[in-house]
Scaffold this motif. Structure first.
Motif, PDB file in Angstrom:
ATOM      1  N   ASP A   1       0.865  -1.177   0.000  1.00 55.26           N
ATOM      2  CA  ASP A   1       0.000   0.000   0.000  1.00 55.26           C
ATOM      3  C   ASP A   1       0.909   1.236   0.000  1.00 55.26           C
ATOM      4  O   ASP A   1       1.729   1.407   0.898  1.00 55.26           O
ATOM      5  N   LEU A   2       0.757   2.081  -1.037  1.00 58.70           N
ATOM      6  CA  LEU A   2       1.572   3.289  -1.155  1.00 58.70           C
ATOM      7  C   LEU A   2       0.654   4.508  -1.118  1.00 58.70           C
ATOM      8  O   LEU A   2      -0.197   4.670  -1.998  1.00 58.70           O
ATOM      9  N   ASP A   3       0.838   5.354  -0.114  1.00 60.91           N
ATOM     10  CA  ASP A   3      -0.011   6.531   0.082  1.00 60.91           C
ATOM     11  C   ASP A   3       0.828   7.797   0.011  1.00 60.91           C
ATOM     12  O   ASP A   3       1.779   7.966   0.778  1.00 60.91           O
ATOM     13  N   HIS A   4       0.488   8.687  -0.921  1.00 61.25           N
ATOM     14  CA  HIS A   4       1.165   9.975  -1.055  1.00 61.25           C
ATOM     15  C   HIS A   4       2.674   9.773  -1.209  1.00 61.25           C
ATOM     16  O   HIS A   4       3.481  10.338  -0.472  1.00 61.25           O
ATOM     17  N   THR A   5       3.014   8.950  -2.195  1.00 65.37           N
ATOM     18  CA  THR A   5       4.411   8.652  -2.486  1.00 65.37           C
ATOM     19  C   THR A   5       4.764   9.138  -3.888  1.00 65.37           C
ATOM     20  O   THR A   5       3.893   9.397  -4.722  1.00 65.37           O
ATOM     21  N   LEU A   6       6.059   9.211  -4.147  1.00 63.87           N
ATOM     22  CA  LEU A   6       6.574   9.695  -5.420  1.00 63.87           C
ATOM     23  C   LEU A   6       7.777   8.835  -5.783  1.00 63.87           C
ATOM     24  O   LEU A   6       8.712   8.719  -4.994  1.00 63.87           O
ATOM     25  N   GLY A   7       7.738   8.183  -6.987  1.00 64.18           N
ATOM     26  CA  GLY A   7       8.915   7.411  -7.349  1.00 64.18           C
ATOM     27  C   GLY A   7       8.639   6.242  -8.260  1.00 64.18           C
ATOM     28  O   GLY A   7       7.840   6.326  -9.204  1.00 64.18           O
ATOM     29  N   PHE A   8       9.281   5.099  -7.976  1.00 63.46           N
ATOM     30  CA  PHE A   8       9.331   3.974  -8.895  1.00 63.46           C
ATOM     31  C   PHE A   8       9.066   2.646  -8.174  1.00 63.46           C
ATOM     32  O   PHE A   8       9.522   2.442  -7.041  1.00 63.46           O
ATOM     33  N   VAL A   9       8.385   1.743  -8.867  1.00 62.92           N
ATOM     34  CA  VAL A   9       8.316   0.340  -8.466  1.00 62.92           C
ATOM     35  C   VAL A   9       8.657  -0.455  -9.715  1.00 62.92           C
ATOM     36  O   VAL A   9       7.932  -0.413 -10.714  1.00 62.92           O
TER      37      VAL A   9
ATOM     38  N   HIS B   2       2.334   9.664  -7.290  1.00 60.63           N
ATOM     39  CA  HIS B   2       2.820   9.794  -8.656  1.00 60.63           C
ATOM     40  C   HIS B   2       3.947   8.777  -8.828  1.00 60.63           C
ATOM     41  O   HIS B   2       5.030   8.932  -8.248  1.00 60.63           O
ATOM     42  N   LEU B   3       3.688   7.733  -9.627  1.00 58.97           N
ATOM     43  CA  LEU B   3       4.591   6.585  -9.670  1.00 58.97           C
ATOM     44  C   LEU B   3       4.784   6.069 -11.087  1.00 58.97           C
ATOM     45  O   LEU B   3       3.861   6.097 -11.910  1.00 58.97           O
ATOM     46  N   ILE B   4       5.974   5.551 -11.339  1.00 60.62           N
ATOM     47  CA  ILE B   4       6.266   4.800 -12.548  1.00 60.62           C
ATOM     48  C   ILE B   4       6.386   3.340 -12.149  1.00 60.62           C
ATOM     49  O   ILE B   4       7.233   2.975 -11.321  1.00 60.62           O
ATOM     50  N   LEU B   5       5.521   2.509 -12.712  1.00 57.92           N
ATOM     51  CA  LEU B   5       5.442   1.090 -12.370  1.00 57.92           C
ATOM     52  C   LEU B   5       5.841   0.303 -13.617  1.00 57.92           C
ATOM     53  O   LEU B   5       5.109   0.268 -14.602  1.00 57.92           O
ATOM     54  N   SER B   6       6.996  -0.342 -13.597  1.00 58.27           N
ATOM     55  CA  SER B   6       7.483  -0.984 -14.813  1.00 58.27           C
ATOM     56  C   SER B   6       8.113  -2.346 -14.529  1.00 58.27           C
ATOM     57  O   SER B   6       8.784  -2.541 -13.520  1.00 58.27           O
ATOM     58  N   GLY B   7       7.850  -3.264 -15.444  1.00 61.50           N
ATOM     59  CA  GLY B   7       8.479  -4.584 -15.382  1.00 61.50           C
ATOM     60  C   GLY B   7       8.037  -5.441 -14.216  1.00 61.50           C
ATOM     61  O   GLY B   7       8.770  -6.340 -13.791  1.00 61.50           O
TER      62      GLY B   7
ATOM     63  N   GLU C  32      -7.538   8.096  -5.675  1.00 61.38           N
ATOM     64  CA  GLU C  32      -7.325   9.368  -4.979  1.00 61.38           C
ATOM     65  C   GLU C  32      -6.329  10.275  -5.697  1.00 61.38           C
ATOM     66  O   GLU C  32      -5.310  10.685  -5.158  1.00 61.38           O
ATOM     67  N   ALA C  33      -6.662  10.573  -6.971  1.00 60.31           N
ATOM     68  CA  ALA C  33      -5.900  11.536  -7.777  1.00 60.31           C
ATOM     69  C   ALA C  33      -4.445  11.141  -7.960  1.00 60.31           C
ATOM     70  O   ALA C  33      -3.546  11.996  -7.938  1.00 60.31           O
ATOM     71  N   SER C  34      -4.212   9.858  -8.147  1.00 61.78           N
ATOM     72  CA  SER C  34      -2.861   9.395  -8.450  1.00 61.78           C
ATOM     73  C   SER C  34      -2.557   9.572  -9.932  1.00 61.78           C
ATOM     74  O   SER C  34      -3.459   9.643 -10.770  1.00 61.78           O
ATOM     75  N   LYS C  35      -1.274   9.616 -10.260  1.00 59.91           N
ATOM     76  CA  LYS C  35      -0.803   9.544 -11.639  1.00 59.91           C
ATOM     77  C   LYS C  35       0.198   8.404 -11.719  1.00 59.91           C
ATOM     78  O   LYS C  35       1.175   8.375 -10.962  1.00 59.91           O
ATOM     79  N   VAL C  36      -0.041   7.457 -12.634  1.00 65.50           N
ATOM     80  CA  VAL C  36       0.859   6.313 -12.761  1.00 65.50           C
ATOM     81  C   VAL C  36       1.105   6.006 -14.228  1.00 65.50           C
ATOM     82  O   VAL C  36       0.210   6.147 -15.067  1.00 65.50           O
ATOM     83  N   ALA C  37       2.326   5.603 -14.530  1.00 66.77           N
ATOM     84  CA  ALA C  37       2.642   4.988 -15.809  1.00 66.77           C
ATOM     85  C   ALA C  37       2.871   3.508 -15.542  1.00 66.77           C
ATOM     86  O   ALA C  37       3.711   3.152 -14.700  1.00 66.77           O
TER      87      ALA C  37
ATOM     88  N   PHE D 189       8.720   7.583 -25.183  1.00 69.45           N
ATOM     89  CA  PHE D 189       8.135   7.073 -23.944  1.00 69.45           C
ATOM     90  C   PHE D 189       9.217   6.624 -22.962  1.00 69.45           C
ATOM     91  O   PHE D 189       9.195   6.988 -21.785  1.00 69.45           O
ATOM     92  N   ASP D 190      10.166   5.828 -23.431  1.00 66.49           N
ATOM     93  CA  ASP D 190      11.177   5.267 -22.519  1.00 66.49           C
ATOM     94  C   ASP D 190      12.053   6.349 -21.902  1.00 66.49           C
ATOM     95  O   ASP D 190      12.506   6.199 -20.762  1.00 66.49           O
ATOM     96  N   GLU D 191      12.277   7.432 -22.607  1.00 65.83           N
ATOM     97  CA  GLU D 191      13.036   8.540 -22.040  1.00 65.83           C
ATOM     98  C   GLU D 191      12.206   9.284 -20.992  1.00 65.83           C
ATOM     99  O   GLU D 191      12.699   9.651 -19.931  1.00 65.83           O
ATOM    100  N   LEU D 192      10.934   9.468 -21.303  1.00 62.55           N
ATOM    101  CA  LEU D 192      10.075  10.234 -20.399  1.00 62.55           C
ATOM    102  C   LEU D 192       9.889   9.536 -19.054  1.00 62.55           C
ATOM    103  O   LEU D 192       9.811  10.201 -18.020  1.00 62.55           O
ATOM    104  N   VAL D 193       9.814   8.219 -19.073  1.00 62.47           N
ATOM    105  CA  VAL D 193       9.535   7.522 -17.806  1.00 62.47           C
ATOM    106  C   VAL D 193      10.797   7.184 -17.022  1.00 62.47           C
ATOM    107  O   VAL D 193      10.758   6.398 -16.078  1.00 62.47           O
ATOM    108  N   LYS D 194      11.891   7.819 -17.371  1.00 59.54           N
ATOM    109  CA  LYS D 194      13.089   7.663 -16.548  1.00 59.54           C
ATOM    110  C   LYS D 194      13.006   8.527 -15.294  1.00 59.54           C
ATOM    111  O   LYS D 194      13.736   8.298 -14.329  1.00 59.54           O
TER     112      LYS D 194
END
Length: 363
Positions: A211-219, A241-246, A261-266, A345-350
Motif C-alpha cells: 500500500d503506497l499513500d502519497h508517495t513519489l517514485g518507482f516500483v 505519482h509513480l512509474i510502475l514498470s516490469g 485518490e488523484a494518483s498519476k501512474v505509468a 516514452f522510454d526517455e520520459l519515464v526515466k
C-alpha cells in the motif's frame, strides 16, 4: 455514554466538508479503542535504549548498529526520537507475539545475496506486531536483501499500523526486499515519501501486498502474488505519482493494481496473470498503460468513481487494441483514450518529471 464503568457506543454525526452533506448514520462506523492501546506495554526512551544495549546493539552518536547475529525482542520497544537503527548483513531479528519495534528515526537493513537481514516472529503460529518507522523530513531508509515475514499489525499510543512493515516520511530505497506471510491488512505500507522499490517480492500477505499513500517514485521488476483474502490487491496506490514498470501481478481475488485518490501512474512492461481484475483506475486518477501483457484475467481494466469528492478517472491506452468489450468497464464519465505511445516514452519515464510531461501531452 458510560454504563457500569464502560463506554457505550456514542451517537456521532459527520458532515462531508466538501459537499456539506451529512453522512448517513448507516455509513458511520465508530470503533472504541481499548484504553490499553494508549499505553501499550513496552519499553520506551532510556528503558528501550537499555534493552538495545543488553541485546548487543552498538551506539554511535544518533544511531544503534546491530552486527550479524541473532537478536530476540520479547516486549514492544518504542525508541526515542532521532535514534536511527542499522541492521547489518546476517542479522536475524525475531519478535514475540504482537511485539512491535517503533523507530522514531530511520531504518537501514542491508543484507547481501548470501546473507540476508531477517525479521520474523519467535513462533510461526504467533505473528509479531509491526515494524514501524517514523522519520523526520530528510530521513533516508534503505532495505536491501531483507526478508520480513509473519508480522501483523499494531495499535500503539492510540495509533494504528495496518502493516507488518510500516514506513512514514522516510525516503525509501528497497532492493531484493521480501515481505510475506503477514496476517495484516497490508504487507508493506509506505506513506508520505519518495520511494524506489526494485527486484522485490510481496506474497501471501493476508490482504493487500503493498500500500503506497502519497508517495513519489518507482516500483520496478518486482513480483506480487495473491494473498489469502479474496479482497486483496497486489499494489494499492493513493494520492501518488509513480512509474510502475516490469512488474508481475498474479492470483489476486480483487485487483492487481488499484489506482485511486488523484494518483498519476505509468504502467509499462508488466505482466498480469489470473487476477479478477488487472487494473482499477478510480477517483480523479490518471494512468498511462503501455507494453503490458494480460493473461487469463477476468477483466483487464475498470474505470469508475468510488468516492464522490473526486472526478472521473482517465486511462491512456497505448497497448494493442482490446478486442473484447467485456475486458474493460468504463463507468459514468470516466475517460478511455486509445492512442499510439509517444516515441520517446522510454526517455520520459526515466523520471517522475518526465512522466508528468507524458500526461501533459495527452490533455
Amino acid at each position: 455514554v458510560a454504563s457500569e464503568g464502560k463506554l457505550q457506543k456514542p451517537n456521532i454525526a459527520f458532515v462531508n466538508a466538501a459537499t456539506g452533506e451529512r453522512i448517513p448514520q448507516e455509513s458511520v462506523n465508530v470503533v472504541i479503542a481499548d484504553h490499553r492501546s494508549f499505553n501499550k506495554p513496552g519499553e520506551r526512551g532510556q528503558s528501550a535504549i537499555s534493552v538495545l544495549g543488553a541485546l548487543g546493539g552498538k551506539f554511535y552518536r544518533d544511531e544503534v548498529i546491530f552486527e550479524a547475529g541473532d537478536y530476540r525482542i520479547e516486549n514492544t520497544l518504542i525508541l526515542p526520537l532521532g535514534l536511527n537503527v542499522k541492521l547489518q548483513a546476517g542479522v536475524h531479528l525475531t519478535l514475540g507475539k504482537n511485539v512491535s519495534l517503533v523507530v522514531n528515526g530511520t531504518l537501514s537493513a542491508n543484507g547481501t545475496k548470501t546473507d540476508n537481514v531477517v525479521i520474523t516472529s519467535l513462533d510461526k503460529k504467533a505473528p509479531f506486531g509491526s515494524v514501524v518507522v517514523f522519520s523526520k523530513p530528510g530521513g533516508k531508509c534503505s532495505l536491501t536483501h531483507t526478508d520480513v515475514s509473519n508480522g501483523s499489525e499494531a495499535v500503539i499510543d492510540g495509533w494504528y499500523s495496518s502493516a507488518a512493515l510500516y514506513i512514514n516520511g522516510c525516503e525509501t530505497y528497497a532492493a531484493n526486499l521480501s515481505v510475506h506471510g503477514s496476517q495484516s491488512e497490508d504487507g508493506l505500507n509506505i506513506k508520505n515519501a519518495q520511494i524506489e522499490i526494485t527486484d522485490s517480492s510481496f506474497y501471501d500477505n493476508y490482504a493487500d501486498q503493498v500500500d503506497l499513500d502519497h508517495t513519489l517514485g518507482f516500483v520496478r521488476l518486482s513480483k506480487f502474488k495473491g494473498g489469502r483474502s479474496s479482497n486483496g490487491d497486489g499494489l494499492d496506490v493513493s494520492g501518488s505519482h509513480l512509474i510502475l514498470s516490469g512488474n508481475h501481478f498474479s492470483g489476486f481475488g480483487d485487483k492487481g493494481i488499484s489506482v485511486g485518490e488523484a494518483s498519476k501512474v505509468a504502467i509499462a512492461d508488466s505482466h498480469f496473470r489470473k487476477n479478477r481484475l488487472a487494473v482499477a483506475v478510480k477517483d480523479s486518477s490518471l494512468a498511462y498503460m503501455y507494453r503490458n501483457r494480460f493473461e487469463n484475467n477476468n477483466r483487464i481494466a475498470d474505470l469508475y468513481v468510488k468516492k464522490n469528492i473526486y472526478s472521473s478517472p482517465k486511462v491512456i491506452w497505448a497497448d494493442a487494441p482490446v478486442l473484447r468489450q467485456q475486458d474493460v468497464a468504463v463507468s459514468g464519465a470516466s475517460i478511455w483514450v486509445a492512442r499510439r505511445a509517444e516515441r520517446d516514452f522510454d526517455e520520459l519515464v526515466k523520471t517522475v518529471g518526465g512522466m508528468e510531461q507524458l500526461f501533459e501531452r495527452t490533455n
